[in-house]
Design a protein around this motif. Sequence first.
Motif, PDB file in Angstrom:
ATOM      1  N   ARG A  83       0.594  -1.099   0.372  1.00 13.73           N
ATOM      2  CA  ARG A  83       0.395  -0.483   0.145  1.00 13.73           C
ATOM      3  C   ARG A  83       0.713   1.360   0.013  1.00 13.73           C
ATOM      4  O   ARG A  83       2.019   1.427   0.462  1.00 13.73           O
ATOM      5  CB  ARG A  83      -0.475  -0.381   1.293  1.00 13.73           C
ATOM      6  N   ASN A  84       0.283   2.452  -0.423  1.00 12.77           N
ATOM      7  CA  ASN A  84       0.960   3.992  -0.359  1.00 12.77           C
ATOM      8  C   ASN A  84       2.320   3.340  -0.766  1.00 12.77           C
ATOM      9  O   ASN A  84       3.354   3.999  -0.667  1.00 12.77           O
ATOM     10  CB  ASN A  84       1.372   4.020   1.217  1.00 12.77           C
ATOM     11  N   ILE A  85       2.438   3.200  -2.739  1.00 10.79           N
ATOM     12  CA  ILE A  85       3.701   2.923  -3.105  1.00 10.79           C
ATOM     13  C   ILE A  85       4.277   4.840  -3.329  1.00 10.79           C
ATOM     14  O   ILE A  85       3.089   5.712  -3.618  1.00 10.79           O
ATOM     15  CB  ILE A  85       3.601   2.138  -4.777  1.00 10.79           C
ATOM     16  N   ARG A  86       4.786   4.717  -3.210  1.00  9.68           N
ATOM     17  CA  ARG A  86       5.933   5.894  -3.922  1.00  9.68           C
ATOM     18  C   ARG A  86       6.904   6.375  -5.324  1.00  9.68           C
ATOM     19  O   ARG A  86       7.878   5.529  -5.431  1.00  9.68           O
ATOM     20  CB  ARG A  86       6.957   6.934  -2.918  1.00  9.68           C
ATOM     21  N   LEU A  87       6.529   6.620  -5.875  1.00  5.69           N
ATOM     22  CA  LEU A  87       7.280   6.584  -7.992  1.00  5.69           C
ATOM     23  C   LEU A  87       8.674   7.468  -7.233  1.00  5.69           C
ATOM     24  O   LEU A  87       8.203   8.706  -7.126  1.00  5.69           O
ATOM     25  CB  LEU A  87       6.186   6.887  -8.973  1.00  5.69           C
ATOM     26  N   SER A  88       9.384   7.041  -7.732  1.00  4.13           N
ATOM     27  CA  SER A  88      10.551   7.799  -7.854  1.00  4.13           C
ATOM     28  C   SER A  88      11.490   7.744  -8.890  1.00  4.13           C
ATOM     29  O   SER A  88      11.012   6.952 -10.361  1.00  4.13           O
ATOM     30  CB  SER A  88      11.907   7.532  -6.892  1.00  4.13           C
ATOM     31  N   ASP A  89      12.155   8.159  -9.345  1.00  6.92           N
ATOM     32  CA  ASP A  89      13.409   8.581 -10.526  1.00  6.92           C
ATOM     33  C   ASP A  89      14.196   7.149 -10.292  1.00  6.92           C
ATOM     34  O   ASP A  89      14.674   6.902  -9.260  1.00  6.92           O
ATOM     35  CB  ASP A  89      14.908   9.291 -10.526  1.00  6.92           C
ATOM     36  N   PRO A  90      13.894   6.071 -11.053  1.00  5.07           N
ATOM     37  CA  PRO A  90      14.586   5.019 -11.857  1.00  5.07           C
ATOM     38  C   PRO A  90      15.934   4.455 -11.325  1.00  5.07           C
ATOM     39  O   PRO A  90      17.105   5.962 -11.582  1.00  5.07           O
ATOM     40  CB  PRO A  90      14.132   4.092 -13.276  1.00  5.07           C
ATOM     41  N   VAL A  91      16.537   3.487 -10.124  1.00  4.80           N
ATOM     42  CA  VAL A  91      17.712   3.368  -9.851  1.00  4.80           C
ATOM     43  C   VAL A  91      17.853   2.030 -10.771  1.00  4.80           C
ATOM     44  O   VAL A  91      16.914   1.203 -10.079  1.00  4.80           O
ATOM     45  CB  VAL A  91      17.698   3.355  -8.849  1.00  4.80           C
ATOM     46  N   ASP A  92      18.422   1.260 -11.244  1.00  2.00           N
ATOM     47  CA  ASP A  92      18.533   0.453 -11.722  1.00  2.00           C
ATOM     48  C   ASP A  92      17.379  -0.229 -12.529  1.00  2.00           C
ATOM     49  O   ASP A  92      17.132  -1.374 -12.403  1.00  2.00           O
ATOM     50  CB  ASP A  92      19.950   0.058 -10.781  1.00  2.00           C
ATOM     51  N   ILE A  96       9.733   2.359  -7.967  1.00  2.00           N
ATOM     52  CA  ILE A  96       8.989   2.450  -6.851  1.00  2.00           C
ATOM     53  C   ILE A  96       9.694   2.241  -5.226  1.00  2.00           C
ATOM     54  O   ILE A  96       9.962   1.308  -5.337  1.00  2.00           O
ATOM     55  CB  ILE A  96       8.013   1.422  -7.317  1.00  2.00           C
ATOM     56  N   ASP A  97       9.308   2.983  -4.879  1.00  6.59           N
ATOM     57  CA  ASP A  97       9.555   3.636  -3.758  1.00  6.59           C
ATOM     58  C   ASP A  97       8.356   2.790  -2.502  1.00  6.59           C
ATOM     59  O   ASP A  97       7.420   3.369  -2.717  1.00  6.59           O
ATOM     60  CB  ASP A  97      10.178   4.317  -2.541  1.00  6.59           C
ATOM     61  N   PHE A 105      11.263  -1.654   4.258  1.00  7.89           N
ATOM     62  CA  PHE A 105      10.835  -0.197   2.842  1.00  7.89           C
ATOM     63  C   PHE A 105      12.318  -0.967   1.585  1.00  7.89           C
ATOM     64  O   PHE A 105      13.713  -1.811   1.354  1.00  7.89           O
ATOM     65  CB  PHE A 105      12.326   1.225   3.290  1.00  7.89           C
ATOM     66  N   MET A 106      12.316  -1.097   0.463  1.00  7.31           N
ATOM     67  CA  MET A 106      12.279  -1.150   0.014  1.00  7.31           C
ATOM     68  C   MET A 106      11.797  -0.599  -1.823  1.00  7.31           C
ATOM     69  O   MET A 106      11.319  -0.009  -1.640  1.00  7.31           O
ATOM     70  CB  MET A 106      12.770  -2.670  -0.483  1.00  7.31           C
ATOM     71  N   GLN A 107      12.792  -1.133  -2.705  1.00  9.60           N
ATOM     72  CA  GLN A 107      12.382  -0.252  -4.124  1.00  9.60           C
ATOM     73  C   GLN A 107      11.881  -1.889  -4.880  1.00  9.60           C
ATOM     74  O   GLN A 107      12.234  -2.382  -5.036  1.00  9.60           O
ATOM     75  CB  GLN A 107      13.891   0.368  -4.800  1.00  9.60           C
ATOM     76  N   LEU A 108      10.992  -1.336  -5.741  1.00 11.48           N
ATOM     77  CA  LEU A 108      10.654  -2.350  -6.437  1.00 11.48           C
ATOM     78  C   LEU A 108      10.860  -1.808  -8.174  1.00 11.48           C
ATOM     79  O   LEU A 108      10.352  -0.911  -8.473  1.00 11.48           O
ATOM     80  CB  LEU A 108       9.030  -3.112  -6.314  1.00 11.48           C
ATOM     81  N   LYS A 109      10.844  -2.851  -8.753  1.00 12.55           N
ATOM     82  CA  LYS A 109      10.199  -2.480 -10.395  1.00 12.55           C
ATOM     83  C   LYS A 109       9.655  -2.569 -10.667  1.00 12.55           C
ATOM     84  O   LYS A 109       8.037  -3.486  -9.750  1.00 12.55           O
ATOM     85  CB  LYS A 109      11.569  -3.312 -11.299  1.00 12.55           C
ATOM     86  N   SER A 110       8.904  -1.090 -11.625  1.00 14.38           N
ATOM     87  CA  SER A 110       7.086  -1.448 -11.908  1.00 14.38           C
ATOM     88  C   SER A 110       6.759  -2.842 -12.956  1.00 14.38           C
ATOM     89  O   SER A 110       5.722  -3.313 -13.018  1.00 14.38           O
ATOM     90  CB  SER A 110       7.428  -0.713 -12.643  1.00 14.38           C
ATOM     91  N   SER A 111       8.038  -3.104 -13.342  1.00 13.37           N
ATOM     92  CA  SER A 111       7.603  -4.878 -14.333  1.00 13.37           C
ATOM     93  C   SER A 111       7.586  -5.709 -13.782  1.00 13.37           C
ATOM     94  O   SER A 111       6.493  -7.079 -13.818  1.00 13.37           O
ATOM     95  CB  SER A 111       8.653  -4.998 -14.962  1.00 13.37           C
ATOM     96  N   VAL A 112       7.619  -5.831 -12.261  1.00 14.68           N
ATOM     97  CA  VAL A 112       6.372  -7.598 -11.467  1.00 14.68           C
ATOM     98  C   VAL A 112       6.069  -6.867 -10.907  1.00 14.68           C
ATOM     99  O   VAL A 112       5.336  -7.878  -9.579  1.00 14.68           O
ATOM    100  CB  VAL A 112       8.311  -7.613 -10.586  1.00 14.68           C
ATOM    101  N   VAL A 113       4.777  -5.816 -10.636  1.00 11.59           N
ATOM    102  CA  VAL A 113       3.698  -5.597  -9.965  1.00 11.59           C
ATOM    103  C   VAL A 113       2.522  -5.035 -10.865  1.00 11.59           C
ATOM    104  O   VAL A 113       2.707  -4.478 -11.926  1.00 11.59           O
ATOM    105  CB  VAL A 113       3.883  -4.642  -8.903  1.00 11.59           C
ATOM    106  N   LYS A 114       1.269  -5.529 -10.331  1.00 16.60           N
ATOM    107  CA  LYS A 114       0.107  -5.196 -11.318  1.00 16.60           C
ATOM    108  C   LYS A 114      -0.880  -3.483 -10.166  1.00 16.60           C
ATOM    109  O   LYS A 114      -0.460  -4.339  -8.769  1.00 16.60           O
ATOM    110  CB  LYS A 114      -1.003  -6.354 -11.519  1.00 16.60           C
ATOM    111  N   LYS A 115      -1.149  -2.741 -10.622  1.00 16.83           N
ATOM    112  CA  LYS A 115      -2.239  -1.946  -9.306  1.00 16.83           C
ATOM    113  C   LYS A 115      -3.157  -3.370  -9.392  1.00 16.83           C
ATOM    114  O   LYS A 115      -3.655  -3.796 -10.127  1.00 16.83           O
ATOM    115  CB  LYS A 115      -2.687  -0.923 -10.940  1.00 16.83           C
ATOM    116  N   VAL A 116      -3.539  -2.691  -7.950  1.00 18.41           N
ATOM    117  CA  VAL A 116      -4.861  -3.051  -7.730  1.00 18.41           C
ATOM    118  C   VAL A 116      -6.164  -2.059  -7.224  1.00 18.41           C
ATOM    119  O   VAL A 116      -6.112  -1.281  -6.974  1.00 18.41           O
ATOM    120  CB  VAL A 116      -4.779  -3.847  -6.414  1.00 18.41           C
TER     121      VAL A 116
END
Length: 116
Positions: A83-92, A96-97, A105-116
């Motif tokens: 919940r409550n993601i924050r978009l950030s400048d891409p790092v590798d 997504i923060d 806390f961690m960073q995720l790639k948008s290619s491995v998630v889907k919007k609920v």
Amino acid sequence: MDETLPPCPECSSDLTYEMGALLACPLCAHEWSNEPADDEQDQETVVKDAFGTVLNDGDTISIIKDLKVKGQSLSIKVGTKVRNIRLSDPVDGHDIDCKVDGFGFMQLKSSVVKKV
């Protein structure tokens, strides 16, 4: 021709001249393109999930594949909601923060998630 050219961004010289599609400075030999720089600043980056849905700050997402976490023996399982993601400048590629329950806390790639 009453068009004035911008000063050099390196040395602020007003002696700039056109050299094909580029602008050039005779004092410091700096060459730059005036057109694309304006277009890039006007465009806002759009982050999309694995299915092409646009993501925004504060959205809830779901993980679509198991993710190994560096330094831990556990992995984030498919279907984990964040919940409550924050978009950030891409790092590798991680743009997504977020805070994942049980992992912190961690960073995720948008290619491995889907919007609920």
